[in-house]
Design a protein around this motif. Structure first.
Motif, PDB file in Angstrom:
ATOM      1  N   LEU A  63      56.163  31.638  35.125  1.00  0.00           N
ATOM      2  CA  LEU A  63      54.483  31.684  34.997  1.00  0.00           C
ATOM      3  C   LEU A  63      53.090  32.284  34.702  1.00  0.00           C
ATOM      4  CD1 LEU A  63      55.064  30.307  38.828  1.00  0.00           C
ATOM      5  CD2 LEU A  63      55.142  28.802  36.760  1.00  0.00           C
ATOM      6  N   ASN A  64      52.294  32.494  34.603  1.00  0.00           N
ATOM      7  CA  ASN A  64      51.664  32.982  34.158  1.00  0.00           C
ATOM      8  C   ASN A  64      50.515  32.981  34.736  1.00  0.00           C
ATOM      9  OD1 ASN A  64      49.501  31.225  33.023  1.00  0.00           O
ATOM     10  ND2 ASN A  64      50.968  31.772  31.204  1.00  0.00           N
ATOM     11  N   LYS A  65      49.160  33.645  35.240  1.00  0.00           N
ATOM     12  CA  LYS A  65      48.635  33.015  36.526  1.00  0.00           C
ATOM     13  C   LYS A  65      47.883  31.931  36.335  1.00  0.00           C
ATOM     14  CE  LYS A  65      47.530  37.846  36.861  1.00  0.00           C
ATOM     15  NZ  LYS A  65      46.351  39.254  36.533  1.00  0.00           N
ATOM     16  N   THR A  66      47.759  31.521  34.586  1.00  0.00           N
ATOM     17  CA  THR A  66      47.029  29.790  35.089  1.00  0.00           C
ATOM     18  C   THR A  66      47.723  28.738  35.237  1.00  0.00           C
ATOM     19  OG1 THR A  66      47.763  29.893  32.680  1.00  0.00           O
ATOM     20  CG2 THR A  66      45.758  30.862  33.149  1.00  0.00           C
ATOM     21  N   ASP A  67      49.324  29.174  35.289  1.00  0.00           N
ATOM     22  CA  ASP A  67      50.146  27.946  35.684  1.00  0.00           C
ATOM     23  C   ASP A  67      49.733  27.766  37.097  1.00  0.00           C
ATOM     24  OD1 ASP A  67      51.212  28.098  33.159  1.00  0.00           O
ATOM     25  OD2 ASP A  67      52.821  29.439  33.388  1.00  0.00           O
ATOM     26  N   THR A  88      43.340  35.597  33.095  1.00  0.00           N
ATOM     27  CA  THR A  88      44.411  36.799  32.516  1.00  0.00           C
ATOM     28  C   THR A  88      43.220  37.507  31.655  1.00  0.00           C
ATOM     29  OG1 THR A  88      43.541  34.664  31.022  1.00  0.00           O
ATOM     30  CG2 THR A  88      45.637  34.638  31.781  1.00  0.00           C
ATOM     31  N   ALA A  89      43.956  38.238  30.801  1.00  0.00           N
ATOM     32  CA  ALA A  89      43.522  39.332  29.546  1.00  0.00           C
ATOM     33  C   ALA A  89      42.539  38.783  29.342  1.00  0.00           C
ATOM     34  CB  ALA A  89      44.533  40.152  28.703  1.00  0.00           C
ATOM     35  N   GLU A  90      42.645  37.697  28.206  1.00  0.00           N
ATOM     36  CA  GLU A  90      41.910  36.984  27.599  1.00  0.00           C
ATOM     37  C   GLU A  90      40.053  36.329  28.571  1.00  0.00           C
ATOM     38  OE1 GLU A  90      44.837  35.579  28.146  1.00  0.00           O
ATOM     39  OE2 GLU A  90      45.567  37.154  26.246  1.00  0.00           O
ATOM     40  N   GLU A  91      40.458  36.461  29.683  1.00  0.00           N
ATOM     41  CA  GLU A  91      39.673  35.913  30.598  1.00  0.00           C
ATOM     42  C   GLU A  91      38.588  37.235  31.983  1.00  0.00           C
ATOM     43  OE1 GLU A  91      41.445  31.654  32.578  1.00  0.00           O
ATOM     44  OE2 GLU A  91      41.933  34.035  33.565  1.00  0.00           O
ATOM     45  N   GLU A 118      38.173  39.533  29.479  1.00  0.00           N
ATOM     46  CA  GLU A 118      37.389  40.307  28.539  1.00  0.00           C
ATOM     47  C   GLU A 118      35.808  39.115  28.715  1.00  0.00           C
ATOM     48  OE1 GLU A 118      39.083  39.773  24.088  1.00  0.00           O
ATOM     49  OE2 GLU A 118      40.664  41.125  24.800  1.00  0.00           O
ATOM     50  N   VAL A 119      36.316  37.590  28.739  1.00  0.00           N
ATOM     51  CA  VAL A 119      35.357  36.671  28.730  1.00  0.00           C
ATOM     52  C   VAL A 119      34.129  37.682  29.931  1.00  0.00           C
ATOM     53  CG1 VAL A 119      34.135  34.497  29.181  1.00  0.00           C
ATOM     54  CG2 VAL A 119      36.282  34.911  27.751  1.00  0.00           C
ATOM     55  N   TYR A 120      34.757  37.662  31.229  1.00  0.00           N
ATOM     56  CA  TYR A 120      33.652  38.076  32.412  1.00  0.00           C
ATOM     57  C   TYR A 120      33.654  39.558  32.383  1.00  0.00           C
ATOM     58  CZ  TYR A 120      33.623  40.673  36.222  1.00  0.00           C
ATOM     59  OH  TYR A 120      32.908  41.414  37.911  1.00  0.00           O
ATOM     60  N   ILE A 121      34.137  40.509  31.293  1.00  0.00           N
ATOM     61  CA  ILE A 121      33.444  41.639  30.868  1.00  0.00           C
ATOM     62  C   ILE A 121      31.901  41.903  30.446  1.00  0.00           C
ATOM     63  CG2 ILE A 121      33.436  44.423  29.768  1.00  0.00           C
ATOM     64  CD1 ILE A 121      36.301  44.029  30.937  1.00  0.00           C
ATOM     65  N   SER A 122      32.050  40.730  29.207  1.00  0.00           N
ATOM     66  CA  SER A 122      31.001  40.159  28.220  1.00  0.00           C
ATOM     67  C   SER A 122      30.142  39.747  29.467  1.00  0.00           C
ATOM     68  CB  SER A 122      31.345  39.829  27.106  1.00  0.00           C
ATOM     69  OG  SER A 122      30.664  38.422  28.670  1.00  0.00           O
ATOM     70  N   SER A 123      29.795  39.538  30.300  1.00  0.00           N
ATOM     71  CA  SER A 123      29.113  39.178  31.124  1.00  0.00           C
ATOM     72  C   SER A 123      28.963  39.305  32.692  1.00  0.00           C
ATOM     73  CB  SER A 123      28.171  37.459  30.984  1.00  0.00           C
ATOM     74  OG  SER A 123      27.909  37.298  29.862  1.00  0.00           O
ATOM     75  N   LYS A 124      29.626  40.118  33.441  1.00  0.00           N
ATOM     76  CA  LYS A 124      30.322  40.288  34.579  1.00  0.00           C
ATOM     77  C   LYS A 124      28.683  39.902  35.939  1.00  0.00           C
ATOM     78  CE  LYS A 124      30.505  45.605  34.332  1.00  0.00           C
ATOM     79  NZ  LYS A 124      31.153  46.598  34.848  1.00  0.00           N
ATOM     80  N   ASN A 125      27.586  40.449  35.090  1.00  0.00           N
ATOM     81  CA  ASN A 125      26.661  40.718  36.006  1.00  0.00           C
ATOM     82  C   ASN A 125      26.282  39.165  36.558  1.00  0.00           C
ATOM     83  OD1 ASN A 125      26.321  43.533  36.701  1.00  0.00           O
ATOM     84  ND2 ASN A 125      24.861  43.724  35.394  1.00  0.00           N
TER      85      ASN A 125
END
Length: 124
Positions: free
Chosen positions: A2-6, A91-94, A96-103
């Protein structure tokens, strides 16, 4: 394996063509993570509230709501714990999105969490 999204429940929130990346991330990642972690958030906040106000459970509803608001707005350590619990489920991909607009995402996490806690106050 299982991964986190599961682990997350798939929410049926419609995504329109004019939805921006932030709104899509909020609905497809943040909301399912908040729902998954809900019980833990409630337990943590209950412990926090009782440690700050020993008679928290005897406060009026209005005072409890105000305490939730004030705590999540002003207590930076508490906010950081909740944000960490949330991003720990990415996940690692999520991430990356989070870091792009973390505030922006941190503000959304705390806003949604505040509403979630307030709406379930009777469970604390």
């Amino acid at each position: 394996m299982l991964n986190k999204t599961d682990l997350r429940e798939q929410l049926s929130i419609p995504v329109s063509d004019d939805s921006g990346q932030i709104e899509v991330f909020q609905n497809q990642t943040l909301r399912p993570v908040l729902k998954l972690q809900n019980e833990i958030y409630l337990m943590l906040f209950q412990d926090y509230a009782v440690s700050k106000i020993s008679d928290f459970n005897s406060l009026t509803t209005e005072k409890k709501l105000s305490f939730i608001d004030q705590s999540l707005r002003k207590d930076h350590a508490l906010k950081n714990i909740f944000i960490g619990m949330t991003i720990g489920m990415f996940t690692a991909e999520e991430m990356e999105v989070y870091i792009s607009s973390k505030n922006v995402f941190n503000k959304r996490i705390i806003t949604m969490l505040t509403e979630r806690l307030k709406s379930q106050m009777e469970l604390m």
